[in-house]
Write a protein that holds these residues in place. Structure first.
Motif, PDB file in Angstrom:
ATOM      1  N   LEU A 113      39.339 -12.830 -20.484  1.00 28.95           N
ATOM      2  CA  LEU A 113      40.099 -13.995 -20.017  1.00 28.95           C
ATOM      3  C   LEU A 113      41.515 -13.596 -19.598  1.00 28.95           C
ATOM      4  O   LEU A 113      42.061 -14.133 -18.626  1.00 28.95           O
ATOM      5  CB  LEU A 113      40.157 -15.056 -21.124  1.00 28.95           C
ATOM      6  CG  LEU A 113      38.848 -15.778 -21.419  1.00 28.95           C
ATOM      7  CD1 LEU A 113      38.975 -16.597 -22.704  1.00 28.95           C
ATOM      8  CD2 LEU A 113      38.455 -16.686 -20.255  1.00 28.95           C
ATOM      9  N   GLN A 114      42.102 -12.651 -20.302  1.00 25.57           N
ATOM     10  CA  GLN A 114      43.446 -12.195 -19.947  1.00 25.57           C
ATOM     11  C   GLN A 114      43.454 -11.479 -18.602  1.00 25.57           C
ATOM     12  O   GLN A 114      44.423 -11.594 -17.842  1.00 25.57           O
ATOM     13  CB  GLN A 114      43.982 -11.277 -21.051  1.00 25.57           C
ATOM     14  CG  GLN A 114      44.345 -12.024 -22.325  1.00 25.57           C
ATOM     15  CD  GLN A 114      44.654 -11.093 -23.479  1.00 25.57           C
ATOM     16  OE1 GLN A 114      44.130  -9.979 -23.542  1.00 25.57           O
ATOM     17  NE2 GLN A 114      45.493 -11.537 -24.402  1.00 25.57           N
ATOM     18  N   VAL A 115      42.390 -10.751 -18.308  1.00 25.33           N
ATOM     19  CA  VAL A 115      42.284 -10.102 -16.999  1.00 25.33           C
ATOM     20  C   VAL A 115      42.178 -11.160 -15.901  1.00 25.33           C
ATOM     21  O   VAL A 115      42.842 -11.074 -14.855  1.00 25.33           O
ATOM     22  CB  VAL A 115      41.083  -9.145 -16.948  1.00 25.33           C
ATOM     23  CG1 VAL A 115      40.861  -8.633 -15.531  1.00 25.33           C
ATOM     24  CG2 VAL A 115      41.293  -7.981 -17.897  1.00 25.33           C
ATOM     25  N   ALA A 116      41.342 -12.182 -16.137  1.00 26.01           N
ATOM     26  CA  ALA A 116      41.215 -13.267 -15.158  1.00 26.01           C
ATOM     27  C   ALA A 116      42.544 -13.980 -14.965  1.00 26.01           C
ATOM     28  O   ALA A 116      42.910 -14.355 -13.840  1.00 26.01           O
ATOM     29  CB  ALA A 116      40.138 -14.254 -15.611  1.00 26.01           C
ATOM     30  N   GLN A 117      43.274 -14.148 -16.038  1.00 33.29           N
ATOM     31  CA  GLN A 117      44.582 -14.787 -15.951  1.00 33.29           C
ATOM     32  C   GLN A 117      45.560 -13.927 -15.159  1.00 33.29           C
ATOM     33  O   GLN A 117      46.348 -14.441 -14.349  1.00 33.29           O
ATOM     34  CB  GLN A 117      45.113 -15.043 -17.361  1.00 33.29           C
ATOM     35  CG  GLN A 117      46.361 -15.905 -17.415  1.00 33.29           C
ATOM     36  CD  GLN A 117      46.808 -16.146 -18.837  1.00 33.29           C
ATOM     37  OE1 GLN A 117      46.861 -15.220 -19.652  1.00 33.29           O
ATOM     38  NE2 GLN A 117      47.142 -17.380 -19.162  1.00 33.29           N
ATOM     39  N   ALA A 118      45.513 -12.624 -15.375  1.00 31.65           N
ATOM     40  CA  ALA A 118      46.387 -11.717 -14.621  1.00 31.65           C
ATOM     41  C   ALA A 118      46.058 -11.749 -13.135  1.00 31.65           C
ATOM     42  O   ALA A 118      46.960 -11.709 -12.284  1.00 31.65           O
ATOM     43  CB  ALA A 118      46.250 -10.296 -15.166  1.00 31.65           C
ATOM     44  N   GLU A 119      44.759 -11.817 -12.815  1.00 31.57           N
ATOM     45  CA  GLU A 119      44.359 -11.916 -11.408  1.00 31.57           C
ATOM     46  C   GLU A 119      44.885 -13.201 -10.784  1.00 31.57           C
ATOM     47  O   GLU A 119      45.396 -13.201  -9.654  1.00 31.57           O
ATOM     48  CB  GLU A 119      42.836 -11.863 -11.300  1.00 31.57           C
ATOM     49  CG  GLU A 119      42.197 -10.574 -11.801  1.00 31.57           C
ATOM     50  CD  GLU A 119      42.287  -9.447 -10.791  1.00 31.57           C
ATOM     51  OE1 GLU A 119      42.812  -9.680  -9.691  1.00 31.57           O
ATOM     52  OE2 GLU A 119      41.825  -8.328 -11.108  1.00 31.57           O
ATOM     53  N   ALA A 120      44.782 -14.308 -11.513  1.00 29.31           N
ATOM     54  CA  ALA A 120      45.261 -15.591 -10.998  1.00 29.31           C
ATOM     55  C   ALA A 120      46.779 -15.574 -10.825  1.00 29.31           C
ATOM     56  O   ALA A 120      47.321 -16.120  -9.854  1.00 29.31           O
ATOM     57  CB  ALA A 120      44.845 -16.733 -11.930  1.00 29.31           C
ATOM     58  N   ASN A 121      47.472 -14.952 -11.768  1.00 27.87           N
ATOM     59  CA  ASN A 121      48.931 -14.841 -11.644  1.00 27.87           C
ATOM     60  C   ASN A 121      49.324 -14.049 -10.404  1.00 27.87           C
ATOM     61  O   ASN A 121      50.302 -14.383  -9.726  1.00 27.87           O
ATOM     62  CB  ASN A 121      49.504 -14.169 -12.895  1.00 27.87           C
ATOM     63  CG  ASN A 121      49.724 -15.143 -14.035  1.00 27.87           C
ATOM     64  OD1 ASN A 121      50.149 -16.269 -13.824  1.00 27.87           O
ATOM     65  ND2 ASN A 121      49.415 -14.716 -15.243  1.00 27.87           N
ATOM     66  N   PHE A 122      48.575 -13.002 -10.108  1.00 30.05           N
ATOM     67  CA  PHE A 122      48.889 -12.200  -8.926  1.00 30.05           C
ATOM     68  C   PHE A 122      48.611 -12.977  -7.641  1.00 30.05           C
ATOM     69  O   PHE A 122      49.392 -12.899  -6.682  1.00 30.05           O
ATOM     70  CB  PHE A 122      48.077 -10.906  -8.937  1.00 30.05           C
ATOM     71  CG  PHE A 122      48.347 -10.028  -7.743  1.00 30.05           C
ATOM     72  CD1 PHE A 122      49.549  -9.365  -7.615  1.00 30.05           C
ATOM     73  CD2 PHE A 122      47.397  -9.901  -6.741  1.00 30.05           C
ATOM     74  CE1 PHE A 122      49.814  -8.563  -6.507  1.00 30.05           C
ATOM     75  CE2 PHE A 122      47.647  -9.099  -5.637  1.00 30.05           C
ATOM     76  CZ  PHE A 122      48.858  -8.433  -5.521  1.00 30.05           C
ATOM     77  N   ILE A 123      47.511 -13.716  -7.611  1.00 29.13           N
ATOM     78  CA  ILE A 123      47.216 -14.536  -6.433  1.00 29.13           C
ATOM     79  C   ILE A 123      48.324 -15.561  -6.223  1.00 29.13           C
ATOM     80  O   ILE A 123      48.760 -15.816  -5.094  1.00 29.13           O
ATOM     81  CB  ILE A 123      45.849 -15.221  -6.581  1.00 29.13           C
ATOM     82  CG1 ILE A 123      44.736 -14.175  -6.603  1.00 29.13           C
ATOM     83  CG2 ILE A 123      45.603 -16.203  -5.442  1.00 29.13           C
ATOM     84  CD1 ILE A 123      43.372 -14.737  -6.913  1.00 29.13           C
ATOM     85  N   GLN A 124      48.804 -16.134  -7.325  1.00 30.22           N
ATOM     86  CA  GLN A 124      49.909 -17.083  -7.205  1.00 30.22           C
ATOM     87  C   GLN A 124      51.172 -16.399  -6.701  1.00 30.22           C
ATOM     88  O   GLN A 124      51.915 -16.969  -5.887  1.00 30.22           O
ATOM     89  CB  GLN A 124      50.173 -17.752  -8.551  1.00 30.22           C
ATOM     90  CG  GLN A 124      51.239 -18.854  -8.472  1.00 30.22           C
ATOM     91  CD  GLN A 124      51.418 -19.580  -9.776  1.00 30.22           C
ATOM     92  OE1 GLN A 124      51.425 -18.983 -10.839  1.00 30.22           O
ATOM     93  NE2 GLN A 124      51.569 -20.887  -9.710  1.00 30.22           N
ATOM     94  N   ALA A 125      51.421 -15.180  -7.155  1.00 31.86           N
ATOM     95  CA  ALA A 125      52.588 -14.442  -6.665  1.00 31.86           C
ATOM     96  C   ALA A 125      52.472 -14.165  -5.175  1.00 31.86           C
ATOM     97  O   ALA A 125      53.469 -14.221  -4.445  1.00 31.86           O
ATOM     98  CB  ALA A 125      52.728 -13.127  -7.448  1.00 31.86           C
ATOM     99  N   ARG A 126      51.251 -13.891  -4.703  1.00 37.64           N
ATOM    100  CA  ARG A 126      51.053 -13.655  -3.275  1.00 37.64           C
ATOM    101  C   ARG A 126      51.268 -14.947  -2.486  1.00 37.64           C
ATOM    102  O   ARG A 126      51.868 -14.934  -1.403  1.00 37.64           O
ATOM    103  CB  ARG A 126      49.652 -13.112  -3.027  1.00 37.64           C
ATOM    104  CG  ARG A 126      49.399 -12.695  -1.583  1.00 37.64           C
ATOM    105  CD  ARG A 126      48.134 -11.886  -1.482  1.00 37.64           C
ATOM    106  NE  ARG A 126      46.990 -12.603  -2.030  1.00 37.64           N
ATOM    107  CZ  ARG A 126      45.838 -12.021  -2.357  1.00 37.64           C
ATOM    108  NH1 ARG A 126      45.695 -10.724  -2.229  1.00 37.64           N
ATOM    109  NH2 ARG A 126      44.846 -12.744  -2.828  1.00 37.64           N
TER     110      ARG A 126
END
Length: 438
Positions: A113-126
């Motif tokens: 879940l933390q990996v999925a959260q990190a991916e979502a955070n990066f998409i938001q940063a983009r």
């Protein structure tokens, strides 16, 4: 779908070959923006949570060694004291494989879940980078348009001032016309200074993203077409935002991580079972050297009985954090629906405003021409012409702002449902032309 005639004047032109368009500026910012670089590094760090969580399910292997000097005295009853001095050393290889450690399984689920959260955070940063670049880009264009409007107004006011002075000299106008034109000229001179300062500030803001400032920027085409939202129904965007908005996805992962933390802390009361295997060698150097090799394998059971209330306290703490995460998820959903509603209306109302300002610009141009003719024949006074000129340039500036705001609302609407990507920026970029503004 309606075509919007871009009646904007950008007098500061540069070579088409040197004009950077929106996509080029974005690509450069993607490579140079420090905020996005930090987000990229944070993503790489977040992806390491998966192997870290998996490690708790896999075997561990350790090698240990020791060397000990022994000095002991033994005094048998009724006998002579015996002094023993000798050295022992050895090594041991230990293999341990967890069989039942429930907290490790829960931690592995949390890691995914933390990996999925990190991916979502990066998409938001983009997405944030796209929005920051577009906003900075349009801010420069608008500041340039505002400056050009002020300068055109200043030039027209200067011409009107000169005309007022001449007509006063020949006796066909009063000194009041000259004073009014002079006051308006002084005012627009102050506005020019402020507009120049604003343009420089906006250029510096764009430079922060890129590390440099492009020589010139491409401007919108006169025949550009702005599209309404697709789908053109507010409720569809609200429903999508509740499920797919990136803040919602991030907070949903956080809520699930918090829920699993409760299970992990509860597992502190459970027993653990491991397979443990040892292989080693020991040497004793006394009067004679004694070597011993050994190996063993077995099951190791640990049952936690009491830890001073630590496990129970951590379980209560995890429960409170779970409730906080659930509240944060509800807040994220409400904010996402508000953002979708706000930016949808920003697009639809922006399109209507642009069309209205386009018509107002045509009317302002006609009004100016009529007032100039009326002044020449004596039915209008100088202040009427000055007001008409000012209205024309204000309308032109407002049309530019409404257009840029509508384009930004389109991007922000897509971001509100987590769907903003480079293809959306490319569509906006297709509205630009090689003509440029410095």
């Amino acid at each position: 779908m309606k075509k919007i005639a871009w009646l904007l004047a950008f007098p500061l032109f540069a070579s088409p070959l040197s004009a950077a368009d929106l996509m080029q500026v974005y690509q450069e910012a993607r490579d140079n923006d420090p905020v996005f670089a930090a987000a990229r590094a944070t993503l790489e760090a977040g992806r390491e949570k998966a192997p870290q969580g998996r490690a708790g399910l896999l075997p561990s292997l350790t090698l240990s060694g020791n060397t000990v000097w022994n000095d002991s005295e033994v005094e048998p009853r009724g006998g002579r004291t015996i002094n023993n001095q000798y050295n022992t050393n050895g090594y041991q290889l230990t293999l341990s494989q967890p069989l039942f450690r429930w907290q490790n399984w829960v931690a592995y689920d949390q890691a995914k879940l933390q990996v999925a959260q990190a991916e979502a955070n990066f998409i938001q940063a983009r997405q944030d980078l796209i929005l920051r670049v577009a906003q900075a880009y349009f801010d420069v264009l608008y500041a340039s348009e505002n400056l050009s409007a002020v300068r055109a107004n200043k030039e027209a006011t200067a011409q009107q001032l000169e005309l007022a002075k001449k007509t006063f000299e020949v006796g066909t106008a009063t000194i009041t016309d000259t004073h009014e034109a002079q006051a308006r000229f002084d005012l627009v001179t102050a506005q020019e200074i402020a507009a120049e300062s604003e343009l420089e500030i906006r250029r510096q803001s764009l430079q922060i993203l890129l590390g440099r400032m492009p020589d010139s920027l491409a401007v919108p085409r006169k025949d550009a077409v702005l599209n309404p939202p697709e789908p053109n129904r507010l409720q569809d965007w609200i429903d999508a935002a509740e499920k797919d908005a990136l803040p919602v996805q991030i907070q949903l992962a956080q809520a699930e991580i918090a829920a699993r933390e409760v299970d992990k802390q509860r597992a502190g009361h459970y027993p653990t079972v491991d397979i443990v295997a040892n292989r080693g060698k020991a040497k004793t150097f006394n009067n004679t050297a004694i070597d011993s090799d050994y190996s063993n394998i077995g099951l190791q059971l640990n049952i936690p009985l009491f830890q001073g209330g630590l496990t129970t306290s951590r379980q209560r703490e995890a429960g409170a954090n779970r409730e906080a995460a659930r509240a944060g998820l509800e807040s994220a959903r409400r904010n996402a629906t508000l953002a979708a509603r706000q930016h949808y209306l920003g697009v639809t109302n922006g399109l209507a405003q642009v069309n209205a300002l386009k018509a107002a610009l045509i009317s302002s141009q006609s009004a100016l021409e009529s007032n100039k003719l009326g002044y020449e024949v004596g039915v209008r006074i100088n202040i009427d012409v000055l007001n008409a000129e000012n209205q024309l340039y204000v309308t032109r500036r407002d049309l530019a702002k409404a257009t840029f705001d509508t384009l930004m609302a389109q991007l922000r609407l897509k971001a509100a449902v987590g769907a903003l990507g480079e293809d959306d920026l490319a569509r906006i970029n297709s509205l630009l032309e090689p003509r440029s503004v410095q």
